[in-house]
Design a protein around this motif. Sequence first.
Motif, short mmCIF file in Angstrom:
data_model
loop_
_atom_site.label_atom_id
_atom_site.label_comp_id
_atom_site.label_asym_id
_atom_site.label_seq_id
_atom_site.Cartn_x
_atom_site.Cartn_y
_atom_site.Cartn_z
N GLY A 175 74.41 29.09 19.24
CA GLY A 175 75.77 29.61 19.33
C GLY A 175 76.25 30.16 17.99
O GLY A 175 75.52 30.89 17.31
N GLU A 176 77.45 29.78 17.61
CA GLU A 176 78.05 30.37 16.40
C GLU A 176 77.38 29.94 15.10
O GLU A 176 77.70 30.50 14.04
CB GLU A 176 79.55 30.07 16.37
N ALA A 177 76.47 28.98 15.16
CA ALA A 177 75.73 28.63 13.95
C ALA A 177 74.99 29.85 13.40
O ALA A 177 74.73 29.95 12.20
CB ALA A 177 74.73 27.50 14.23
N ALA A 178 74.68 30.79 14.30
CA ALA A 178 73.96 31.99 13.86
C ALA A 178 74.82 32.89 12.99
O ALA A 178 74.31 33.74 12.26
CB ALA A 178 73.45 32.76 15.07
N LEU A 179 76.15 32.71 13.05
CA LEU A 179 77.03 33.54 12.21
C LEU A 179 76.82 33.23 10.73
O LEU A 179 77.21 34.00 9.87
CB LEU A 179 78.49 33.31 12.60
N ARG A 180 76.18 32.10 10.46
CA ARG A 180 75.89 31.75 9.06
C ARG A 180 74.60 32.42 8.55
O ARG A 180 74.06 32.03 7.51
CB ARG A 180 75.79 30.23 8.91
N TRP A 181 74.12 33.41 9.28
CA TRP A 181 72.84 34.03 8.88
C TRP A 181 72.80 34.51 7.42
O TRP A 181 71.76 34.40 6.77
CB TRP A 181 72.44 35.16 9.84
N PRO A 182 73.93 35.02 6.87
CA PRO A 182 73.82 35.46 5.47
C PRO A 182 73.48 34.32 4.52
O PRO A 182 72.79 34.52 3.52
CB PRO A 182 75.20 36.05 5.16
N ASP A 183 73.98 33.10 4.83
CA ASP A 183 73.67 31.96 3.96
C ASP A 183 72.18 31.65 3.99
O ASP A 183 71.56 31.40 2.95
CB ASP A 183 74.44 30.71 4.42
N TYR A 184 71.60 31.64 5.19
CA TYR A 184 70.17 31.32 5.30
C TYR A 184 69.31 32.41 4.67
O TYR A 184 68.28 32.14 4.06
CB TYR A 184 69.79 31.10 6.77
N LEU A 185 69.75 33.65 4.84
CA LEU A 185 69.01 34.78 4.28
C LEU A 185 68.96 34.68 2.75
O LEU A 185 67.99 35.11 2.12
CB LEU A 185 69.73 36.07 4.69
N ALA A 186 70.00 34.13 2.17
CA ALA A 186 70.10 34.06 0.71
C ALA A 186 69.41 32.83 0.13
O ALA A 186 69.25 32.72 -1.08
CB ALA A 186 71.57 34.08 0.28
N GLU A 187 69.00 31.89 0.98
CA GLU A 187 68.31 30.69 0.49
C GLU A 187 66.90 31.03 0.06
O GLU A 187 66.09 31.46 0.89
CB GLU A 187 68.20 29.65 1.62
N PRO A 188 66.55 30.79 -1.20
CA PRO A 188 65.19 31.14 -1.63
C PRO A 188 64.13 30.39 -0.81
O PRO A 188 64.20 29.17 -0.67
CB PRO A 188 65.15 30.69 -3.09
N GLY A 189 63.20 31.13 -0.26
CA GLY A 189 62.08 30.50 0.44
C GLY A 189 62.39 30.05 1.85
O GLY A 189 61.53 29.51 2.53
N SER A 190 63.62 30.25 2.34
CA SER A 190 63.91 29.93 3.74
C SER A 190 63.54 31.12 4.61
O SER A 190 63.68 32.27 4.18
CB SER A 190 65.40 29.64 3.93
N HIS A 191 63.08 30.85 5.80
CA HIS A 191 62.66 31.91 6.71
C HIS A 191 63.64 31.99 7.87
O HIS A 191 63.68 31.10 8.72
CB HIS A 191 61.25 31.65 7.20
N LEU A 192 64.42 33.06 7.89
CA LEU A 192 65.41 33.26 8.94
C LEU A 192 64.78 34.04 10.09
O LEU A 192 64.13 35.07 9.88
CB LEU A 192 66.59 34.05 8.38
N HIS A 193 64.99 33.56 11.30
CA HIS A 193 64.56 34.27 12.50
C HIS A 193 65.78 34.45 13.41
O HIS A 193 66.44 33.47 13.76
CB HIS A 193 63.51 33.46 13.28
N LEU A 194 66.05 35.69 13.77
CA LEU A 194 67.10 35.95 14.75
C LEU A 194 66.46 36.67 15.93
O LEU A 194 65.55 37.48 15.76
CB LEU A 194 68.22 36.79 14.12
N TYR A 195 66.95 36.34 17.13
CA TYR A 195 66.24 36.76 18.33
C TYR A 195 66.75 38.07 18.93
O TYR A 195 66.28 38.48 20.00
CB TYR A 195 66.29 35.66 19.38
N GLY A 196 67.71 38.69 18.27
CA GLY A 196 68.17 39.97 18.77
C GLY A 196 69.05 39.86 20.01
O GLY A 196 69.16 40.80 20.78
N LYS A 197 69.68 38.70 20.19
CA LYS A 197 70.60 38.53 21.33
C LYS A 197 71.97 39.01 20.92
O LYS A 197 72.37 38.89 19.76
CB LYS A 197 70.65 37.06 21.74
N GLY A 198 72.70 39.50 21.86
CA GLY A 198 74.00 40.06 21.54
C GLY A 198 75.02 38.99 21.16
O GLY A 198 75.29 38.76 19.98
#
Lengths: 371, 371
Positions: free
Chosen positions: B327-350
């Motif tokens: 759910g809305e936890a995905a809205l935090r994607w910029p935080d995960y993207l900025a974490e060194p060495g973390s691998h962000l996966h988003l599934y392309g859902k609307g």
Amino acid sequence: MAPSPLKPGATIGILGGGQLGRMIAVAAAQYGLKVHVYAPDPDSPAFDVAGTATVAAYDDEVALAAFAAGVDVVTYEFENIPRRTAEILAGIRPLHPSADALATTQDRLTEKSFVAGLGIATAPFRAVDDAEGLAAALADLGLPAVLKTRRFGYDGKGQRMLRPGDPVDPAAVMAALGGQPCILEGFVPFESEVSVVAARTASGAFAAFEPCGNEHRDHILARTLVPAPGMEPETAAEAMAVARRIAEALDYVGVLAVEMFLVRGPDGRAGVVVNEIAPRVHNSGHWTIEGALTSQFAQHVRAICGWPLGATGRVGGAQVEMLNLVGEAALRWPDYLAEPGSHLHLYGKGKARPGRKMGHVTRLLPGQAPG
Amino acid sequence: MAPSPLKPGATIGILGGGQLGRMIAVAAAQYGLKVHVYAPDPDSPAFDVAGTATVAAYDDEVALAAFAAGVDVVTYEFENIPRRTAEILAGIRPLHPSADALATTQDRLTEKSFVAGLGIATAPFRAVDDAEGLAAALADLGLPAVLKTRRFGYDGKGQRMLRPGDPVDPAAVMAALGGQPCILEGFVPFESEVSVVAARTASGAFAAFEPCGNEHRDHILARTLVPAPGMEPETAAEAMAVARRIAEALDYVGVLAVEMFLVRGPDGRAGVVVNEIAPRVHNSGHWTIEGALTSQFAQHVRAICGWPLGATGRVGGAQVEMLNLVGEAALRWPDYLAEPGSHLHLYGKGKARPGRKMGHVTRLLPGQAPG
């Protein structure tokens, strides 16, 4: 000022449908981005992993405009893009890397002049427009030397090695290269070939992967090793600094590769001489898919989306080896598939023609890397 | 006898277009395989990375037959496939996992009976067809207990927790679950939840990833840790052996996940109790994309193509953490993207609807893992 970052759900337009476009598309998908690939060949490998595909020529201005209008940012996987094509795209959507960076790097003479103008070492070079010019350049630079067409060369195509003792008929050599504008490059006695794959964002962030050592066979990359064998940490740092100066001078956005020669003076001091710049993701960066914390493809996507760059460190302390599967070497895929811990990549191309890049294998070798 | 292995260039048909199908498709592309995804929703995330897509219902027999005829092997990303659908597909092309494995595992009663029949510990259970049956089963098993529909449940849907002290009206509870055939499961006092993701080939090769520890929130997987916290090496080995016995008894081909409870007797001895089997790649195996030498998706592709299984070891000695973005936890994607060495996966859902799995993050944590 840097434009606002894109959001997941945005669409990346990729010009070119080969394996580089294919791997950019997969990296984009991981971040929830959509991909539209534009390529003239209906069998393009990148179409297999793209949500949208356009089959059209690179000079089809109507198709180019429709393509650009339907995406949020445009990038490319090869540098032989007509200037006019780049300008059409850039007039509609952000184009990364820029048309200027492309113009500088797609012409060997412009590129070498640009690098030399930054005070960075290159091979000695002369512009050659005709047989007379070639004779004069040869008188200046001596043999051995390499005559290259200024544009549209890759993997050894469009070049001619001129060796000491060879009878050189300037008119015949120019004719063999189609009478195109050329550059003559003097010989650099090098220890080995290395490259730096690096990324820069519109806001000036920069991150380089550590230099890798490259072995070529028949002018085609055969093997990449990380760390680069025989390269001291100070020389590696110098190589990364050179890549940074080049990226900054180009106001570059995206991933670029700087191919260099590792040279050593009579005093034993090592240094690097820039050979060429590829304004795109690069074959010598394939090791990063499994070998680095961020792949060059993910890094390129981050850069062109205006996102923070990812960490470039190696995974674990292992050494990494990347083998290109060129032509029939790809027929050995079952052997590579069966190797524990080896990562086989095949590009979905049909025929294993000689010289065709069919896939690659990445091995994370055990043991700690030096340094 | 095992059929001949497929070759790169072959096409994998995937039934189901969610994130699991999407990640199978990406793994197939790495090996130069083509993908055809079949799903009823035109917005299916897997379509973004598939060369061919069919939008049709799972009971559209004409579309199913055309789909199967155009591919070399069929697999699926979810277990709620009608028996008839599986049989139509299996009549045309190899279906992996098989229709029988699917039938056994898509019905909670059949599945638990099968596991118990192998002499493997499960929660105590009773078939429940109506209110009378529920009353009888409750008298046998006591409270707490969980009433679950035999079919079509996932992520806590189709189940009802019955706690001590709660007034239980059997008729009302059965009605709340739609009057469907159910299973009542007795309570297992467990220390933690773990799972084993493993693969088996038609020729009997088997390889398990080490067990992972799973934390759920609102019945949805929230976090996976590898190695599983609090699980001794002997218990981990037992869990992997249990997964192997199940895979062999099902004559299973592909990746499966066995969810288990980690239990501890009064003497302090640990053991595992099987909770359920997922006949497919599994959310608790997402850590393998970056954390293991072979991802569960690549492993599934290898298994269904008749290829050798890949190495299942962890990359480096690090601990691995996988966080689901629900759910809305995905809205935090910029935080995960900025974490060194973390691998962000988003599934392309609307839409980030509550309870919807939008992506995940994998972190390779520094330091050596125990054992």
